[in-house]
Design a protein around this motif. Structure first.
Motif, mmCIF file in Angstrom:
data_model
loop_
_atom_site.group_PDB
_atom_site.id
_atom_site.type_symbol
_atom_site.label_atom_id
_atom_site.label_comp_id
_atom_site.label_asym_id
_atom_site.label_seq_id
_atom_site.Cartn_x
_atom_site.Cartn_y
_atom_site.Cartn_z
ATOM 1 N N LYS A 1 0.824 -1.212 0.000
ATOM 2 C CA LYS A 1 0.000 0.000 0.000
ATOM 3 C C LYS A 1 0.857 1.260 0.000
ATOM 4 C CE LYS A 1 -3.974 -2.115 2.327
ATOM 5 N NZ LYS A 1 -4.816 -2.115 3.550
ATOM 6 N N LEU A 2 1.977 1.221 0.726
ATOM 7 C CA LEU A 2 2.872 2.377 0.733
ATOM 8 C C LEU A 2 3.441 2.639 -0.662
ATOM 9 C CD1 LEU A 2 4.449 4.563 2.254
ATOM 10 C CD2 LEU A 2 6.193 2.829 2.766
ATOM 11 N N LEU A 3 3.899 1.584 -1.328
ATOM 12 C CA LEU A 3 4.443 1.750 -2.676
ATOM 13 C C LEU A 3 3.375 2.232 -3.652
ATOM 14 C CD1 LEU A 3 6.739 -1.403 -2.998
ATOM 15 C CD2 LEU A 3 7.440 0.976 -2.783
ATOM 16 N N LEU A 4 2.180 1.638 -3.563
ATOM 17 C CA LEU A 4 1.104 2.065 -4.459
ATOM 18 C C LEU A 4 0.730 3.521 -4.214
ATOM 19 C CD1 LEU A 4 -1.230 -1.075 -4.466
ATOM 20 C CD2 LEU A 4 0.105 -0.185 -6.371
ATOM 21 N N GLY A 5 0.695 3.922 -2.935
ATOM 22 C CA GLY A 5 0.376 5.316 -2.643
ATOM 23 C C GLY A 5 1.403 6.268 -3.218
ATOM 24 N N ALA A 6 2.695 5.929 -3.058
ATOM 25 C CA ALA A 6 3.738 6.796 -3.608
ATOM 26 C C ALA A 6 3.641 6.891 -5.118
ATOM 27 C CB ALA A 6 5.113 6.260 -3.189
ATOM 28 N N ILE A 7 3.378 5.764 -5.774
ATOM 29 C CA ILE A 7 3.323 5.774 -7.241
ATOM 30 C C ILE A 7 2.085 6.507 -7.736
ATOM 31 C CG2 ILE A 7 3.101 4.290 -9.264
ATOM 32 C CD1 ILE A 7 4.791 2.216 -7.783
ATOM 33 N N ILE A 8 0.906 6.205 -7.153
ATOM 34 C CA ILE A 8 -0.340 6.801 -7.643
ATOM 35 C C ILE A 8 -0.354 8.307 -7.429
ATOM 36 C CG2 ILE A 8 -2.834 6.902 -7.244
ATOM 37 C CD1 ILE A 8 -2.763 3.899 -6.722
ATOM 38 N N PHE A 9 -0.002 8.754 -6.231
ATOM 39 C CA PHE A 9 -0.028 10.192 -5.983
ATOM 40 C C PHE A 9 1.142 10.898 -6.672
ATOM 41 C CE2 PHE A 9 -2.622 8.729 -2.343
ATOM 42 C CZ PHE A 9 -3.746 9.497 -2.597
ATOM 43 N N GLY A 10 2.227 10.157 -6.904
ATOM 44 C CA GLY A 10 3.290 10.739 -7.699
ATOM 45 C C GLY A 10 2.856 10.975 -9.135
ATOM 46 N N VAL A 11 2.143 10.029 -9.704
ATOM 47 C CA VAL A 11 1.595 10.215 -11.063
ATOM 48 C C VAL A 11 0.626 11.388 -11.091
ATOM 49 C CG1 VAL A 11 0.170 9.142 -12.827
ATOM 50 C CG2 VAL A 11 1.937 7.808 -11.692
ATOM 51 N N ALA A 12 -0.211 11.492 -10.050
ATOM 52 C CA ALA A 12 -1.143 12.624 -9.991
ATOM 53 C C ALA A 12 -0.393 13.950 -9.953
ATOM 54 C CB ALA A 12 -2.038 12.479 -8.751
ATOM 55 N N GLY A 13 0.680 14.000 -9.166
ATOM 56 C CA GLY A 13 1.469 15.227 -9.114
ATOM 57 C C GLY A 13 2.093 15.571 -10.450
ATOM 58 N N ALA A 14 2.496 14.542 -11.219
ATOM 59 C CA ALA A 14 3.080 14.804 -12.531
ATOM 60 C C ALA A 14 2.066 15.422 -13.480
ATOM 61 C CB ALA A 14 3.616 13.501 -13.111
ATOM 62 N N PHE A 15 0.811 14.995 -13.378
ATOM 63 C CA PHE A 15 -0.218 15.593 -14.224
ATOM 64 C C PHE A 15 -0.532 17.029 -13.796
ATOM 65 C CE2 PHE A 15 -1.239 11.158 -15.313
ATOM 66 C CZ PHE A 15 -1.353 11.290 -16.686
ATOM 67 N N VAL A 16 -0.493 17.272 -12.495
ATOM 68 C CA VAL A 16 -0.867 18.592 -11.994
ATOM 69 C C VAL A 16 0.248 19.606 -12.201
ATOM 70 C CG1 VAL A 16 -1.373 19.866 -9.858
ATOM 71 C CG2 VAL A 16 -2.535 17.719 -10.341
ATOM 72 N N CYS B 1 12.211 1.277 -0.805
ATOM 73 C CA CYS B 1 11.083 0.563 -0.181
ATOM 74 C C CYS B 1 10.931 -0.838 -0.769
ATOM 75 C CB CYS B 1 9.797 1.358 -0.373
ATOM 76 S SG CYS B 1 9.711 2.885 0.590
ATOM 77 N N ALA B 2 11.091 -0.961 -2.099
ATOM 78 C CA ALA B 2 10.965 -2.270 -2.732
ATOM 79 C C ALA B 2 12.071 -3.217 -2.280
ATOM 80 C CB ALA B 2 10.992 -2.109 -4.250
ATOM 81 N N VAL B 3 13.306 -2.718 -2.183
ATOM 82 C CA VAL B 3 14.412 -3.557 -1.714
ATOM 83 C C VAL B 3 14.186 -3.983 -0.272
ATOM 84 C CG1 VAL B 3 16.877 -3.575 -1.208
ATOM 85 C CG2 VAL B 3 16.059 -2.577 -3.352
ATOM 86 N N GLU B 4 13.711 -3.061 0.562
ATOM 87 C CA GLU B 4 13.425 -3.408 1.962
ATOM 88 C C GLU B 4 12.351 -4.484 2.051
ATOM 89 O OE1 GLU B 4 11.440 -3.515 5.708
ATOM 90 O OE2 GLU B 4 10.548 -2.693 3.871
ATOM 91 N N ALA B 5 11.313 -4.390 1.175
ATOM 92 C CA ALA B 5 10.257 -5.406 1.181
ATOM 93 C C ALA B 5 10.802 -6.773 0.776
ATOM 94 C CB ALA B 5 9.135 -4.981 0.239
ATOM 95 N N ILE B 6 11.720 -6.802 -0.189
ATOM 96 C CA ILE B 6 12.302 -8.078 -0.617
ATOM 97 C C ILE B 6 13.061 -8.735 0.527
ATOM 98 C CG2 ILE B 6 14.087 -9.078 -2.110
ATOM 99 C CD1 ILE B 6 13.171 -7.220 -4.301
ATOM 100 N N TRP B 7 13.818 -7.948 1.285
ATOM 101 C CA TRP B 7 14.638 -8.513 2.351
ATOM 102 C C TRP B 7 13.866 -8.765 3.643
ATOM 103 C CZ3 TRP B 7 19.644 -10.189 2.046
ATOM 104 C CH2 TRP B 7 20.323 -9.913 0.863
ATOM 105 N N SER B 8 12.685 -8.160 3.802
ATOM 106 C CA SER B 8 11.960 -8.282 5.073
ATOM 107 C C SER B 8 10.675 -9.089 4.969
ATOM 108 C CB SER B 8 11.626 -6.882 5.617
ATOM 109 O OG SER B 8 12.799 -6.121 5.813
ATOM 110 N N ALA B 9 9.979 -9.004 3.838
ATOM 111 C CA ALA B 9 8.633 -9.576 3.760
ATOM 112 C C ALA B 9 8.564 -10.870 2.969
ATOM 113 C CB ALA B 9 7.673 -8.554 3.132
ATOM 114 N N PHE B 10 9.641 -11.266 2.295
ATOM 115 C CA PHE B 10 9.607 -12.479 1.494
ATOM 116 C C PHE B 10 10.563 -13.514 2.077
ATOM 117 C CE2 PHE B 10 8.219 -9.189 -1.459
ATOM 118 C CZ PHE B 10 7.132 -9.790 -2.061
#
Length: 645
Positions: free
Chosen positions: A198-213, A238-247
């Motif tokens: 959810k953190l990664l999706l939030g950063a990507i989605i709102f980042g895309v929104a900021g790029a449009f604005v 964040c993605a690297v941390e998820a690989i080493w911590s959550a998988f």
């Protein structure tokens, strides 16, 4: 994809601008609004934006790696110069947006955004409170739909200021998309991965929104790209941390995946957008397809092994892959300055590969549907209990032909798919087909026995000579048919051995399990036997066999005594017969009838014929004895030859 602007920074700075409520700050804002409305000032700002967003690049003649390297170097230099300007550019954009809203008599954008969210959440709460809670994916989407519709009605019912309208539309849409994505993450992801996803999706989605604005509220393109690079580093960490911590991968697996993420980020940084998206799909698409299949199966409430379940799950996965392919094609088309775009061969192969993936998806969907239908029919055909003879025969026919049809269909799908993929890659398949025809003729001459077996098998199937489960005899081979291949049949002998017989070796086939079978045998009794009494006793034995719960259903006509067959050397030869359904139990029933006849005849005084020899004195007696012995041996040989198998 250089359009990730953090929502937190934008909204924080907007809120900071709203905190300037003193009179002097308000006067400065009013002066700024007046200046911004001046035509000369607006012209100067547009000129400066164009100059800053399109810096002077050294002219490079020609194409290829040199031109790409020069553009990349200029781009990196531009991004490096834009990093220190990020706070001032965002603050200016926030002030500009606030001033636009206030000049039209509205509250600041930050307050309007919060108010719309509050109204949508209240509507969602009312919907939840009046509706009984239900499980399922679709039930989770319904409140979000109410939330989105409520905000959309209010948004389109009011005439917002120009800048506020753009900011509100983009960020409200991003918020709705984030909530939808969060529901999908809850369904498909594990507990340890949900928060990070959810953190990664939030950063990507709102980042895309900021790029449009960003361009609409006056943020320079170079500043937007600089923010995108900073946000991309955050997403990478964040993605690297998820690989080493959550998988639960091994250390080597985690290292490889982290390195792959770093390579993908380098592709994005160097503007290799096609390679970037290809790497993202290689890394993410397998898990995404599994998640899409899980969500589709949960939403449709269908078993993944049923026809409709396969159609839904495979269809959703095909849609996901199709969207990925379409996006790759769009990125390739919209990035004309990338390496390889000037080469027509590379472009043709790239698009051919994308089309080939679509062909493979369609072939996989067709094969899975056909295979599931065939397997289901085979499962149904194996249950023949309680069916009429016509339906049982039809199901046995299905059980015989469907495996052959499945094998043939697999060959057809593989060949057609391979030809279509080669055609999409630019290979001329006409000469291949012609060459395959010539090769086939040569192969036919070189393997006549194989061709004979295959063709013989086709005609055996067309003639319906035998089916799976039937007992047949051909030349020296006999047994129950267990299965087929394209060139042979597998027979199970009643003693256990298995024969694999090529169709070309079968010849005339004796099917002992088709429709019905007449079992005949003979018994010799004494000359003084009462024939009518023997017939009545046989009739009683036939009735008792018909009443047997195990053997009775196998009878078509009961056991009967056909009559006096002949006068034997030592007694009367009586003929017996019965008509039975096709079954391996025919020999057992014949042996059971022989046993019952012996018991009943013996109990009722009917004697069986036995050879007798009279021995006398003298030469004549010896001759008579020799003749009697020869007659006995001849009778034994005759009985042995006429005895049923």
């Amino acid at each position: 994809m250089r359009w990730w602007i953090a929502l937190v920074l934008g909204l924080f700075l907007c809120g900071a601008a709203d905190a300037q409520t003193d009179v002097s700050a308000q006067q400065k804002v009013d002066q700024l609004v007046d200046l911004l409305q001046d035509p000369d000032v607006q012209s100067l700002l547009r000129s400066n934006d164009r100059t800053r967003s399109q810096p002077n690049e050294p002219s490079v003649s020609g194409h290829g790696i040199a031109a790409w390297e020069t553009r990349l170097r200029a781009h990196i230099d531009e991004i490096a110069k834009a990093v220190p300007r990020i706070p001032s550019d965002i603050a200016a954009a926030a002030l500009r947006t606030r001033a636009d809203a206030i000049s039209h008599g509205y509250a600041p954008v930050f307050i309007i955004f919060g108010g719309l969210l509050a109204v949508g959440l209240v509507a969602e709460w009312l919907y939840r409170s009046r509706r009984q809670a239900t499980d399922g994916v679709m039930a989770r989407f319904a409140p979000i739909a109410i939330f989105a519709v409520t905000m959309a009605i209010i948004f389109f019912a009011i005439e917002w200021p120009p800048l506020a309208r753009i900011v509100l539309l983009v960020y409200l849409t991003a918020f709705v998309f984030y909530r939808l994505a969060a529901v999908l993450v809850d369904v498909a992801a594990g507990a340890r991965l949900r928060g990070r996803a959810k953190l990664l999706l939030g950063a990507i989605i709102f980042g895309v929104a900021g790029a449009f604005v960003g361009p609409s509220i006056g943020i320079p393109t170079s500043t937007t790209q600089a923010i995108s690079y900073l946000l991309s580093v955050f997403v990478l960490l964040c993605a690297v941390e998820a690989i080493w911590s959550a998988f639960g991968f091994s250390r080597v697996g985690k290292t490889v995946r982290s390195g792959a993420l770093l390579v993908i980020w380098i592709f994005w940084s160097l503007d290799f957008m096609s390679l970037f998206w290809l790497g993202v799909y290689i890394l993410v698409l397998p898990g995404l397809l599994r998640a899409a299949g899980t969500i589709a199966a949960a939403a449709s409430a269908r078993s993944s092994s049923s026809l409709k379940g396969i159609l839904v799950v495979r269809g959703v996965r095909a849609i996901v892959v199709g969207l990925a392919i379409g996006w790759l094609a769009l990125v390739w088309k919209m990035n004309p300055d990338g390496l390889g775009h000037d080469n027509a061969t590379v472009t043709s192969v790239f698009y051919g590969l994308l089309k080939s993936v679509v062909v493979l998806l369609l072939a996989d969907l067709i094969w899975q549907l056909a295979k599931e239908w065939i397997d289901r029919k085979l499962s149904e055909s194996s249950n023949l209990a309680g069916l009429p003879a016509v339906d049982a025969a039809r199901r046995a026919r299905f059980r015989t032909l469907l495996p052959i049809f499945r094998n043939a269909l697999a060959v057809v799908v593989i060949v057609v798919t391979a030809l279509m993929v080669l055609a999409e890659l630019g290979v001329e398949i006409g000469p291949l087909i012609a060459g395959a025809g010539i090769f086939g003729v040569a192969l036919g001459f070189g393997s006549q026995t194989l061709v004979k077996d295959v063709i013989s098998g086709v005609f055996y199937m067309l003639d319906d000579a035998f089916r799976v489960g039937e007992y047949i005899q051909a030349k020296n081979y006999k047994g129950t048919v267990e299965g087929f291949s394209l060139r042979s049949v597998r027979l199970r002998h009643h003693r256990g051995p298995v024969y694999t017989v090529p169709f070309g070796e079968l010849g005339a086939v004796e099917n002992m399990s088709r429709d019905w079978g007449v079992v005949k045998f003979r018994i010799s009794v004494g000359y003084d036997t009462d024939i009518e009494k023997a017939r009545k006793l046989t009739k009683k034995i036939g009735a008792s066999l018909m009443e047997d719960p195990e053997l009775g259903p196998l009878f078509i006509e009961p056991l009967k005594m056909k009559g006096l067959e002949e006068f034997g050397d030592y007694g009367l030869v009586l003929s017996f017969g019965m008509t039975l359904k096709p079954s391996p139990m025919q020999s057992f029933i014949r042996r059971r009838a022989n046993l019952l006849l012996r018991e009943v005849f013996t109990a009722n005084g009917i004697e069986f014929a036995t050879p007798s020899v009279q021995v006398g004195s003298g030469d004549n007696g010896a001759a008579e004895a020799a003749a009697a012995i020869s007659a006995v041996r001849a009778q034994e040989a005759k009985n042995a030859s006429s005895a049923p198998s």
